[in-house]
Enzyme design. Structure first.
Site, mmCIF file in Angstrom:
data_model
loop_
_atom_site.group_PDB
_atom_site.id
_atom_site.type_symbol
_atom_site.label_atom_id
_atom_site.label_comp_id
_atom_site.label_asym_id
_atom_site.label_seq_id
_atom_site.Cartn_x
_atom_site.Cartn_y
_atom_site.Cartn_z
ATOM 1 N N ASP A 8 0.859 -1.182 0.000
ATOM 2 C CA ASP A 8 0.000 0.000 0.000
ATOM 3 C C ASP A 8 0.900 1.238 0.000
ATOM 4 O O ASP A 8 2.128 1.144 -0.152
ATOM 5 C CB ASP A 8 -1.009 -0.043 1.147
ATOM 6 C CG ASP A 8 -0.385 0.134 2.526
ATOM 7 O OD1 ASP A 8 0.863 0.252 2.613
ATOM 8 O OD2 ASP A 8 -1.135 0.164 3.521
ATOM 9 N N HIS A 9 0.275 2.406 0.222
ATOM 10 C CA HIS A 9 1.031 3.659 0.167
ATOM 11 C C HIS A 9 2.109 3.742 1.247
ATOM 12 O O HIS A 9 3.106 4.422 1.088
ATOM 13 C CB HIS A 9 0.060 4.832 0.349
ATOM 14 C CG HIS A 9 -0.649 4.797 1.672
ATOM 15 N ND1 HIS A 9 -1.736 3.951 1.898
ATOM 16 C CD2 HIS A 9 -0.421 5.437 2.828
ATOM 17 C CE1 HIS A 9 -2.140 4.105 3.147
ATOM 18 N NE2 HIS A 9 -1.356 4.998 3.736
ATOM 19 N N CYS A 62 2.857 -3.458 4.103
ATOM 20 C CA CYS A 62 2.019 -2.329 4.500
ATOM 21 C C CYS A 62 2.692 -1.700 5.720
ATOM 22 O O CYS A 62 3.868 -1.979 5.983
ATOM 23 C CB CYS A 62 0.566 -2.727 4.743
ATOM 24 S SG CYS A 62 0.281 -3.882 6.098
ATOM 25 N N THR A 64 2.302 -2.081 9.013
ATOM 26 C CA THR A 64 2.684 -3.065 10.031
ATOM 27 C C THR A 64 2.840 -4.484 9.489
ATOM 28 O O THR A 64 3.356 -5.353 10.195
ATOM 29 C CB THR A 64 1.589 -3.142 11.117
ATOM 30 O OG1 THR A 64 0.363 -3.532 10.478
ATOM 31 C CG2 THR A 64 1.418 -1.811 11.824
ATOM 32 N N GLY A 65 2.327 -4.739 8.311
ATOM 33 C CA GLY A 65 2.233 -6.100 7.774
ATOM 34 C C GLY A 65 0.953 -6.799 8.191
ATOM 35 O O GLY A 65 0.536 -7.774 7.558
ATOM 36 N N GLY A 67 -2.355 -5.860 8.298
ATOM 37 C CA GLY A 67 -3.530 -5.786 7.430
ATOM 38 C C GLY A 67 -3.383 -6.676 6.210
ATOM 39 O O GLY A 67 -4.318 -7.389 5.815
ATOM 40 N N HIS A 95 7.875 -25.042 9.436
ATOM 41 C CA HIS A 95 6.761 -25.707 10.121
ATOM 42 C C HIS A 95 5.392 -25.356 9.544
ATOM 43 O O HIS A 95 4.478 -26.170 9.641
ATOM 44 C CB HIS A 95 6.773 -25.340 11.612
ATOM 45 C CG HIS A 95 7.845 -26.066 12.376
ATOM 46 N ND1 HIS A 95 7.890 -26.094 13.749
ATOM 47 C CD2 HIS A 95 8.922 -26.778 11.947
ATOM 48 C CE1 HIS A 95 8.942 -26.814 14.141
ATOM 49 N NE2 HIS A 95 9.589 -27.224 13.066
ATOM 50 N N HIS A 130 4.409 -31.857 10.426
ATOM 51 C CA HIS A 130 3.954 -30.495 10.138
ATOM 52 C C HIS A 130 2.966 -30.471 8.976
ATOM 53 O O HIS A 130 2.096 -29.613 8.919
ATOM 54 C CB HIS A 130 5.150 -29.585 9.865
ATOM 55 C CG HIS A 130 6.130 -29.578 10.994
ATOM 56 N ND1 HIS A 130 5.805 -29.075 12.241
ATOM 57 C CD2 HIS A 130 7.388 -30.064 11.094
ATOM 58 C CE1 HIS A 130 6.835 -29.241 13.051
ATOM 59 N NE2 HIS A 130 7.811 -29.836 12.386
ATOM 60 N N ARG A 133 -0.521 -30.908 10.306
ATOM 61 C CA ARG A 133 -1.053 -29.693 10.934
ATOM 62 C C ARG A 133 -1.433 -28.648 9.885
ATOM 63 O O ARG A 133 -2.468 -27.971 10.012
ATOM 64 C CB ARG A 133 -0.018 -29.147 11.920
ATOM 65 C CG ARG A 133 0.208 -30.120 13.067
ATOM 66 C CD ARG A 133 1.486 -29.879 13.811
ATOM 67 N NE ARG A 133 1.677 -30.901 14.847
ATOM 68 C CZ ARG A 133 2.822 -31.112 15.483
ATOM 69 N NH1 ARG A 133 3.885 -30.373 15.203
ATOM 70 N NH2 ARG A 133 2.910 -32.047 16.401
HETATM 71 C C1 RB5 Z 1 -1.995 2.568 6.598
HETATM 72 O O1 RB5 Z 1 -2.006 3.727 7.365
HETATM 73 C C2 RB5 Z 1 -1.885 1.344 7.488
HETATM 74 O O2 RB5 Z 1 -3.064 1.171 8.191
HETATM 75 C C3 RB5 Z 1 -1.561 0.129 6.662
HETATM 76 O O3 RB5 Z 1 -0.403 0.356 5.931
HETATM 77 C C4 RB5 Z 1 -1.321 -1.160 7.395
HETATM 78 O O4 RB5 Z 1 -0.371 -0.991 8.405
HETATM 79 C C5 RB5 Z 1 -2.493 -1.875 7.877
HETATM 80 O O5 RB5 Z 1 -2.399 -2.961 8.470
#
Ligand code: RB5
Length: 149
Positions: A8-9, A62, A64-65, A67, A95, A130, A133
């Site tokens: 994403d952005h 993204c 945090t990764g 989403g 695993h 594994h 599972r």
């Molecule tokens: C965008 O602001 C942020 O929400 C997105 O990049 C991501 O971290 C969502 O999980």
């Protein structure tokens, strides 16, 4: 290995650095884009392409990764791991047979992200117990809690 990447952005710069890094290591890297889209749209497109076998692995980016990971795992056949340490990236392959990796550009430095991707792309699934599972995870796909009696 055929790799699809999307971001994403919030994570376009890290995506391009990692794409260059993976290409320099001999991987065939495709950018599915996503900078102008909400992350679920991009995660869905990339995950469907992996699930259909057009790519061997996918790497999503993204803020945090999280989403990207949550959205990608809604696609049948996808096992997407969000990782911020090398041990988790290694074990997600050994695993869990993860076929997608989600990284957080607001969490990771570039060199750590490269290390995580290298581990994700070079580590084999151990199979054996594994596999049982991982197969159990697959059996849950399509289940609806409201169908329980
Ligand atoms: C965008 O602001 C942020 O929400 C997105 O990049 C991501 O971290 C969502 O999980």
């Amino acid at each position: 290995m055929r790799i699809v990447c999307g971001s994403d952005h919030a994570a376009a710069a890290l995506k391009h650095e990692i794409m260059d890094h993976a290409a320099a290591r001999g991987h065939e890297v495709t950018d599915i884009g996503g900078e102008g889209s909400d992350y679920p749209v991009t995660a869905r497109a990339a995950a469907r392409a992996v699930a259909k076998g057009r790519f061997d692995r996918g790497v999503l980016f993204c803020g945090t990764g999280q989403g990207m990971m949550l959205a990608a795992n809604k696609v049948r056949g996808i096992r997407c791991a969000v990782c911020s340490d090398p041990y988790s990236a290694l074990m997600a392959r050994r695993h869990n047979d993860a076929n997608m990796l989600a990284l957080g550009a607001r969490v990771l430095g570039t060199e750590l992200a490269k290390m995580l991707v290298d581990l994700f792309l070079s580590t084999d699934f151990e199979g054996g117990r594994h596999q049982r599972r991982v197969s159990l995870i697959g059996e849950m796909e399509g289940e609806r809690a409201e169908d329980d009696v």
